[in-house]
Enzyme design. Structure first.
Site: not given
Length: 558
Positions: A51, A53, A80, A198, A236-238, A367, A369, A391
């Site tokens: 439950g 979000d 993130d 990273d 969506a963010s790419n 990737s 990264h 990270h």
């Protein structure tokens, strides 16, 4: 200032998230009466967080030191790293510093939470520095799977700390400039106190492949598929990937339909800011698809991670309002599953395959990264005194520690921190000196922090074993049991086929009540505990199951 004085100065580095798992990145840097934050991310709930979000970092330490917090510096626009901002800003109304696209994505969130007017924001260019309190922060160009990503050089009285953000080294990026390696080299010559690098791909040898490889693959896919509709799922963010898809669609004379609320919002913002350029008459609305044959259409959608409410997931389970999957549709997954999302992705793939779609994975994602050789290059350029791998899961960060050691760094100068550790660094030494409160806060609907581990355990118990409610009526004047026990179950057994078992449960509960009467127990809490314990023991012996048992006592006035 004399060097000896500089060496005595200590800066505190306090990661409040982003170390034990992928996501929820946030780190505080503190010097005397100044605190700045780098990133403010959320993480998605794990399977057992029923439950929930969203999970956001616990910022109790920052609230306790509210007067010291000067600003939030954001490395890039992924969830993130920015997802917790609307929740944190309600507690800490401080300025946000970010590059243009990142700021645009942040403003989308602030608008949704009605925080846009009251939040101070400053758009920063690469190469620019911002001073807040005892810190000066320089934004340095890097490459990642989203445009406008930055590393941050944090100038503190104790020395320079370089925070890479999420990054890779792409010498031939499809759009924009390559990472600013010369600037990193200059910082290395000045002297870097610590690097926070990273670790996401620290286990992978070699270099991360350039985004240009994906561009070539998309061209081959479009060229080989001239008779069917294409559906491409990506983050969506790419933004760069979305631009590639649009460019290739235009080149092959196909119209593009965008699906998924986040995809539509990001494309709108990126287009307004000039990060996406859409050729004229390429984008069409979903209701215009009927005017074109399948081989003339490309659908760009969210859902590459199997998210339940995303566009591709709704197509897979036939709940999408405007798009139905047809046999022969070619569906391209332009991403790899984030660890933990494999089952969800597999479910979507199976649903799409059952509808006759062809699934394509081949080289349509690289990737964002850095792999081992890129991380080693960063260490070579910066030559830091200390290393703080960030990270990623512990094993990812340990892989970076081993890389740093292979580059000649002393093991005592590499800090494997946990969230909440207060690391004090000076030129002379570094040590964890305290522990700040940290952890995840659950967001459930409009509730923030009102659901904790006990509630989650109850939800898990309900999901696994079901619920039994025992209703008892007690006379108000005499405190005597006059009705019940009545038994109601949910998610425990199928009532119509379990009459005998329910009778047994009723008898056990009745015996418990008789026992309470014999012992003259009138305290309601003791009566409830007795019923609960006796029923729990019976059900475990009978069925090896432990449903949640809730005795309810009603006072009856006769």
């Amino acid at each position: 200032m004399k060097k000896n004085e500089l060496n005595e100065k200590k800066v505190k580095i306090i990661p409040l998230g982003g170390l034990e798992k992928i996501g929820m990145n946030i780190t505080a840097f503190e010097y005397e009466d100044s605190i700045i934050l780098v990133d403010c991310g959320a993480s998605f709930p794990e399977d057992e967080m029923l439950g929930i979000d969203l999970v956001i970092p616990d910022i109790s330490y920052l609230i306790e030191n509210k007067e010291k917090v000067k600003g939030i510096f954001i490395t890039h626009g992924h969830e993130d790293h920015i997802g917790a901002l609307p929740y944190v800003l309600k507690e800490l109304n401080v300025p946000i510093y970010a590059t243009q696209l990142t700021q645009g994505l942040i403003e989308l969130k602030l608008k949704e939470h009605r925080l846009l007017r009251e939040t101070k924001r400053k758009t920063v260019k690469h190469g620019q520095t911002i001073t807040q309190g005892a810190f000066r922060v320089e934004f340095i160009k890097t490459n990642h799977s989203i445009a406008d990503a930055s590393a941050l050089a944090i100038y503190s009285p104790a020395g320079i700390i370089l925070h890479t953000g999420d990054f890779k080294i792409d010498y031939t990026p499809l759009f924009g400039d390559a990472i600013d390696l010369p600037r990193l080299g200059e910082l290395g010559k000045k002297g870097v106190l610590a690097v926070m690098c990273d670790s996401t791909n620290a286990k992978r040898p070699g270099f991360t492949v350039s985004e240009k490889l994906v561009a070539r693959t998309f061209k081959h896919l479009f060229a080989d598929n001239t008779t069917n509709r294409m559906i491409v799922a990506t983050f969506a963010s790419n933004v760069d990937r979305v631009q590639q898809i649009i460019n290739t669609a235009h080149e092959f004379d196909r119209k593009v339909v965008v699906q998924g609320r986040s995809m539509i919002n990001v494309i709108r913002v990126a287009t307004e800011l000039g990060y996406i350029k859409i050729p004229e008459n390429t984008l069409i609305e979903p209701d215009q698809m009927k005017n074109y044959s399948d081989e003339k259409l490309v659908i760009v959608t969210t859902g590459s991670q199997g998210e339940a409410m995303a566009g591709l997931s709704r197509m897979a389970d036939s709940t999408h309002k405007t798009i139905s999957i047809k046999p022969g549709d070619h569906i391209v997954f332009s991403s790899t599953p984030i660890p933990g999302n494999e089952k969800a992705v597999s479910k979507v793939v199976n649903g799409l395959t059952m509808k006759g779609a062809k699934i394509i994975y081949q080289d349509t994602h690289v990737s964002g990264h850095a792999c081992q050789e890129e991380i080693k290059l960063i260490y070579s350029l910066l030559r830091p005194r200390y290393s703080i791998p960030i990270h990623g899961e512990y094993s990812f960060r340990m892989a970076q520690k081993e890389l740093a050691e292979s580059m000649g760094m002393d093991s005592d100068h590499i800090f494997m921190l946990n969230s909440g550790n207060v690391l004090e660094l000076s030129e002379k030494k570094g040590a964890v000196t305290a522990q700040a409160k940290s952890g995840g806060i659950f967001v459930d609907g409009l509730g923030v922090g009102d659901v904790g581990n006990i509630v989650i355990r109850d939800r898990q118990n309900l999901a696994e074993n079901g619920l039994i409610v025992v209703t008892i009526g007690i006379e108000k004047s005499s405190n005597r049991i006059i009705t019940g026990p009545d038994i109601v179950t949910r998610g425990f057994v199928y009532i119509r086929e379990s009459g005998d078992l329910l009778e047994k449960i009723k008898k056990v509960a009745a015996k418990s009540l008789d026992k309470c009467e014999d012992k003259k127990i009138t305290d309601w809490s003791k009566i409830k505990t007795t019923v609960k314990d006796d029923l729990g023991e019976f059900l475990w012996k009978e069925m090896k199951r432990s449903p949640m048992i809730i005795p309810i006592i009603m006072e009856i006035d006769r």
